[in-house]
Structures are given as C-alpha cells and as structure tokens.
Design a protein around this motif. Structure first.
Motif, mmCIF file in Angstrom:
data_model
loop_
_atom_site.group_PDB
_atom_site.id
_atom_site.type_symbol
_atom_site.label_atom_id
_atom_site.label_comp_id
_atom_site.label_asym_id
_atom_site.label_seq_id
_atom_site.Cartn_x
_atom_site.Cartn_y
_atom_site.Cartn_z
ATOM 1 N N THR A 23 -6.332 -0.397 -4.480
ATOM 2 C CA THR A 23 -5.477 0.695 -4.192
ATOM 3 C C THR A 23 -6.144 1.185 -2.742
ATOM 4 O O THR A 23 -5.556 1.273 -1.671
ATOM 5 C CB THR A 23 -5.288 1.769 -5.152
ATOM 6 N N THR A 24 -7.289 1.917 -2.877
ATOM 7 C CA THR A 24 -8.009 2.474 -1.662
ATOM 8 C C THR A 24 -9.101 1.756 -0.931
ATOM 9 O O THR A 24 -9.275 2.040 0.186
ATOM 10 C CB THR A 24 -8.579 3.753 -2.265
ATOM 11 N N ARG A 25 -9.192 0.662 -1.666
ATOM 12 C CA ARG A 25 -10.328 -0.176 -0.903
ATOM 13 C C ARG A 25 -9.876 -1.690 -0.956
ATOM 14 O O ARG A 25 -10.869 -2.532 -1.745
ATOM 15 C CB ARG A 25 -11.842 0.011 -1.259
ATOM 16 N N PRO A 26 -8.653 -2.044 -0.606
ATOM 17 C CA PRO A 26 -8.188 -3.459 -1.082
ATOM 18 C C PRO A 26 -8.745 -4.419 -0.280
ATOM 19 O O PRO A 26 -8.883 -5.590 -0.517
ATOM 20 C CB PRO A 26 -6.872 -3.329 -0.459
ATOM 21 N N ASP A 27 -9.551 -4.135 0.689
ATOM 22 C CA ASP A 27 -10.473 -5.058 1.444
ATOM 23 C C ASP A 27 -11.749 -5.577 0.556
ATOM 24 O O ASP A 27 -12.629 -6.617 1.306
ATOM 25 C CB ASP A 27 -10.867 -4.712 2.824
ATOM 26 N N GLU A 28 -12.168 -4.921 -0.308
ATOM 27 C CA GLU A 28 -13.251 -5.122 -1.130
ATOM 28 C C GLU A 28 -12.673 -5.649 -2.467
ATOM 29 O O GLU A 28 -11.640 -5.439 -3.017
ATOM 30 C CB GLU A 28 -13.950 -3.840 -1.643
ATOM 31 N N ARG A 81 -17.910 -8.655 1.536
ATOM 32 C CA ARG A 81 -16.924 -7.568 1.112
ATOM 33 C C ARG A 81 -16.495 -7.833 -0.478
ATOM 34 O O ARG A 81 -15.758 -7.352 -0.781
ATOM 35 C CB ARG A 81 -15.447 -7.346 1.740
ATOM 36 N N THR A 82 -17.167 -8.969 -1.099
ATOM 37 C CA THR A 82 -17.190 -9.218 -2.392
ATOM 38 C C THR A 82 -18.284 -8.427 -3.041
ATOM 39 O O THR A 82 -19.631 -8.776 -2.997
ATOM 40 C CB THR A 82 -17.294 -10.530 -2.507
ATOM 41 N N ALA A 83 -17.917 -7.473 -3.832
ATOM 42 C CA ALA A 83 -19.025 -6.506 -4.612
ATOM 43 C C ALA A 83 -19.878 -7.396 -5.574
ATOM 44 O O ALA A 83 -20.991 -6.972 -5.733
ATOM 45 C CB ALA A 83 -18.103 -5.417 -5.223
ATOM 46 N N GLY A 84 -19.108 -8.507 -6.200
ATOM 47 C CA GLY A 84 -19.783 -8.970 -7.294
ATOM 48 C C GLY A 84 -18.949 -9.768 -8.188
ATOM 49 O O GLY A 84 -17.763 -9.751 -7.877
#
Length: 565
Positions: free
Chosen positions: A319-324, A406-409
């Motif tokens: 929603t708010t951080r779609p690139d993550e 940009r991949t958190a995990g």
C-alpha cells in the motif's frame, strides 16, 4: 503410487476442480479475517494442494516435463484464486534456462592398483556418477587418483587441500562434510559440528573443476552425509538438470560421482593406503593431498536437451511502500521418475518434499489476502529445480524480480511437519540475523519454544533455496517444527525424523497419506504468517548479525541502492 500410462486429462481436470472448490470454500469461510492466531491458516488448503501436486497426474514434478506444465498451470490457478497478482511485470512466471543431461549405458568403475590388479565396481550399487558436460560420450581413461581430503580451498581459514598438487587430468577422491564435523560443539575452523558450505557436495565438485580435475568422486559415509546410499542412488540416477552454461559445461569436470565407503576402502587398499588413516590426517591443518598411484576408468553416454523451466511468481501489492518486498519461497519441483521400488512404483511424488511447502505458499497467500494488503508488497515464489542444485533460486538471486536491496527479508518453506502438534520450532542454521526477533515474537504468540538445531552437522541451511538468497544478502529464515511432539515428546519427534530420512526421503514412498495429522503443519505455517505479516508492516530493515558470513553482502547491497535498505 505407480503412474497409469497416459493419464487422462479428465483426471487432472477433476483434481483441479476439487482443489479450487476447496479454495473457494475456504475463502468464503468466516472467522479468519486477519486474526494471526489459531485458524488463520486453512488446513483444507494445505491438504488439497498437497494431494493434487503429489498425485501421479503430476508425474513427480520434474522440470522440463509434462509434470512441470501441469504444476505451473495448477499454481497459477491457485495463486490467482488466492488473490495474488502476476508478480513478474505482468507475468506469472520467470523463465529459467536449464540443460538436462541423461547418462546412458554406464560401464563399471574400473580401478587399476599398483600391483597391476584390476577391480571393477558396478554402477548403482557401488558407485554413481554424471557429467555436467554437454558431450555425447564420456570416457574417463586411466585417470590417476588423488586423495584430496575434504577438497577445500578456504584462504580466509588458511586451508588448502589442493596445495602443491597438479590435478590436470586426474580424479579427486574427496571426503564428505567438513574436517571438524565430529566435534561436539560449534567451535572449530569450520563451525565445529555445524556443516559449512565447504562441506556440501556442490562446493566440492565446483572446487575440483576449478583445480582442473578430470573427475571428482565423493566417499559416501552416512553420518557426515546425513543420508543413506539409497538417497544418493535415487538422486543421481536418471536425468540430471543443471544451469545452462555458455561453454556447455566444458569448464566442468568430465565426471562427478560418489562411491560407497566400502568401495573407497578397497580403492585405498589397492593403493597401499588405509582410508581411516587418511581421513584422520585430512582433519588436521597442514594436510597435503596424497597421490594414490592407482588409476580410474569408466565410460557412459549422454543425451541432453536445453529448455526453459519456470519460477512461478505471485504478489500481493503493498500500500504505502509498494517498492519494498517480503518474500515467501518454496520449491515446486521433485525428482520425477526415479528408481522403482519393490512394487514397481517409479514416480517420486514428493508429497512432503515439497508439495507441502508449495501448499503453504497458497495457504499463506489466502490468509494474507483475507487480512488485507500491507505497507510492503508480499511476494510468493514457487521455485524450480531445487532438487538439481538450487537452480531456480540461484537464477532468481542473479536476476531478481524484486530488487534485493529493497527486499526486507523472507521465509523459505521446504517440507511441513505431519506427525501432530509440537512444542518447539528450530531455526535452521542457528541465530544468524535480526529476523530472530520476529521469530521469537511469532513463537510466543503460538505458545511455542525455540530449540537449538539438533543436527547442525547435516548442513541443512545450505541445502535449500534460502541459501542462494542469503548469499546475495537477503535475510532469510528456514524453520523446522516437530522435534518435541505433544504426543511422545522428543523421542517421538526423533523417531518420526528417522523414519522420514530412512524410508521416504527422495523415494517413491514420499506419497500423500490421508491419515496425516496436519495440526503441526498448521502451527508452523501460522508462525510463518505472523513473521511475514509483521515484516511486511514494519518500516524496519533487518540485517544479518555482526560477524555472520552473509553480513558483508547485505551491507554492500544496501550501500549500492540509496532507496533500499
């Protein structure tokens, strides 16, 4: 089960229809709207997807076969019904270039001793081998054998098993695992009891090729290998799939293989050596390779074909951080046709390994879609060719759909526990990253304990797809549940693990069982849900712990992308 000739399309359609009906019924059901507690994960979804994917209609899900076509079609359908969107720039798939090489007409492995006497060892029962080269015939002729200990070159550890020896045209004889695998603790040059990447057969064959060896043979020993000869024989028989190489494998050894330990003892005796004494010497720093003065010969044919396999990629947009992005991965492939059992069954259906893991992806997608979108995107990737050497994840890591920085995990799922409810969960590989805090909170919410890995010497952290993502820096969790069962405790858990390894792992007997107890599977998938959901919501960027082998890759990845971690 034994596959029927030319399975009817109607049977496959019935499987798809039944599974989709179960999916629709689950999605329509109440009481699961976002609650992260018991009941979040649909057991019916876990059952229906596992049963379908491990049925004979999917022919063991070998890459590049009709089994792959049916698997990909099934997963695209289930992912879409679960609420996912195509994840690869509008496509459901990421194409992965591969080559399949099938050995034919294997001769014996012939050994000529110092006294001129010959020994002959039968393919299958005594030795197995394959070639990574796209060549119509392989002829290993009178290749001098060299015992190279554990076959490790690790400059950072001041360790080189190939020091001072020219391997050009020769055959490396290699021990499995690391030099300190018999340690009781985790202290040592190579992690003590815990296997490192240097202990994996994939590394050993790669290093032998870098040294210029004509062939590489690993000595199978059940404890340090962590599986019996039956697993080696079934895994190395039939078509072998590799990453397509521009040089068509010319840079690889002519032949890679395994021999049974008693065979290795006979080879050493023919060289006037003792395997036990050589193995003891190889454990010590300063070991030097030992030319054996005996030669090896074998020959076999190859047929080969190149093809594109597919990773299946679905996404719940953020929603708010779609690139993550948060990743959930599981491999869809298995061995396809394999050595038949006593009943003549020659399909390795791969029900636990890893139809259950892919079923978990579907169930997690359903649960997250019901709960609603999160700030970060959530990607669900069913990977190809794990059984052939983690090839689908390797390709993804080198060609990421979602930027690595940009991949958190993520979470990798390779098999679910099916022996009932349990009290503990093990993080395979031990405490490695800041994802451990997410795991601790998820376990507490499920009234579960965290336990140390009971068999770190088996190197499970390096044996599934999360490893390739970890190598490029992405923090990944790989969990195992069920060591301490509510019914029977740790003794029952150990017995279940032993039965799986000895009787079903990579065998035709890894089939769907309607009597399985799915309560434990539901427990661990609910833990996955909690971890992933929190990671997809938080603004934090977990990293590997200081000093971990993957920390440098993550730091470099983050530094290279100002908009990333």
């Amino acid at each position: 089960m034994i596959r029927r000739p030319n399975p009817a399309a109607a049977a496959l359609a019935a499987i798809l229809a039944a599974s989709l009906s179960a999916c629709a019924a689950t999605s329509a059901g109440g009481g699961m709207a976002g609650a992260p507690g018991a009941g979040t994960i649909s057991v019916e979804t876990l059952k229906s997807a596992t049963q379908a994917l491990s049925s004979d209609a999917f022919e063991g899900r070998a890459p590049g076969t009709v089994g792959e076509e049916r698997t990909v079609a099934y997963l695209v359908d289930r992912f879409g019904k679960a609420g996912l969107k195509p994840g690869n720039n509008g496509s459901w798939v990421q194409k992965v270039p591969l080559v399949e090489i099938t050995g034919t007409n294997f001769g014996p492995l012939s050994i000529w001793g110092k006294d001129g006497a010959a020994q002959s060892f039968a393919y299958g029962s005594d030795w197995v081998g394959a070639s990574y080269r796209e060549a119509p015939s392989i002829n290993l002729a009178n290749s001098e054998m060299v015992f190279v200990g554990y076959g490790i070159v690790a400059p950072e550890k001041n360790w080189n098993d190939y020091a001072g020896v020219d391997m050009e045209g020769k055959t490396a004889v290699i021990l499995v695992n690391d030099p300190d695998y018999e340690s009781q603790g985790l202290a040592g040059d190579f992690g003590g009891r815990a296997m490192t990447f240097y202990g994996r057969w994939t590394y050993k064959f790669e290093e032998a090729a870098r040294q210029g060896a004509a062939a590489a043979i690993i000595v199978h020993d059940e404890f340090p290998a962590a599986y019996g000869w039956n697993v080696v024989e079934s895994s190395w028989s039939g078509p072998q799939v590799y990453a397509a190489r521009a040089d068509k494998g010319a840079s690889q050894t002519m032949m890679n293989g395994w021999v049974q330990k008693p065979v290795a003892q006979k080879i050493m005796a023919a060289a006037g050596q003792d395997l036990a004494a050589l193995s003891a010497a190889a454990k010590k720093r300063g070991f030097r390779a030992v030319p054996l003065g005996v030669t090896a010969s074998t020959r076999f044919g190859n047929t080969f074909r190149t093809f594109e396999s597919q990773n299946v990629v679905g996404v719940l947009p953020g929603t708010t951080r779609p690139d993550e992005t948060v990743l959930y991965t599981a491999h869809w492939d298995h061995l396809g046709r394999c050595n038949p059992d006593a009943s003549g069954d020659d399909i390795c259906n791969g029900a636990v390994d890893n139809a259950t893991g892919v079923a978990a992806l579907v169930a997690l997608a359903e649960a997250n879609a019901r709960a609603g979108a999160t700030p970060r995107a959530q990607a669900f990737i069913a990977l190809t060719s794990e059984e052939s050497g983690l090839l689908g994840s390797q390709y993804y890591a080198m060609n990421p759909v979602f930027p690595l920085a940009r991949t958190a995990g993520g979470i990798n799922i390779d098999g679910l526990p099916l022996a009932g409810r349990f009290r503990d969960v093990v993080a395979i590989g031990g405490a490695k990253s800041q994802l451990d805090a997410y795991l601790s909170r998820a376990l507490a919410a499920g009234n579960l304990a965290g336990s140390p890995e009971p068999t770190p010497e088996k190197g499970f952290y390096y044996r599934s797809d999360h490893f390739n993502l970890a190598k490029v820096g992405v923090p990944m969790l790989y969990l195992k549940g069920g060591d301490d069962l509510e019914a029977g405790g740790t003794a029952a858990g150990a017995a279940a693990a032993k039965e799986w390894t000895e009787q079903r792992y990579h065998q035709p007997s890894d089939e769907y069982d309607p009597d399985w107890d799915w309560a434990g599977a539901q427990q661990i998938v609910e833990a996955y849900y909690r971890i992933g959901r929190e990671l997809a919501t938080t603004p934090d960027w977990p990293n590997w712990n200081e000093g971990d082998e993957f920390r440098a890759a993550r730091d470099a990845s983050c530094a290279a992308d100002p908009a990333g971690c």
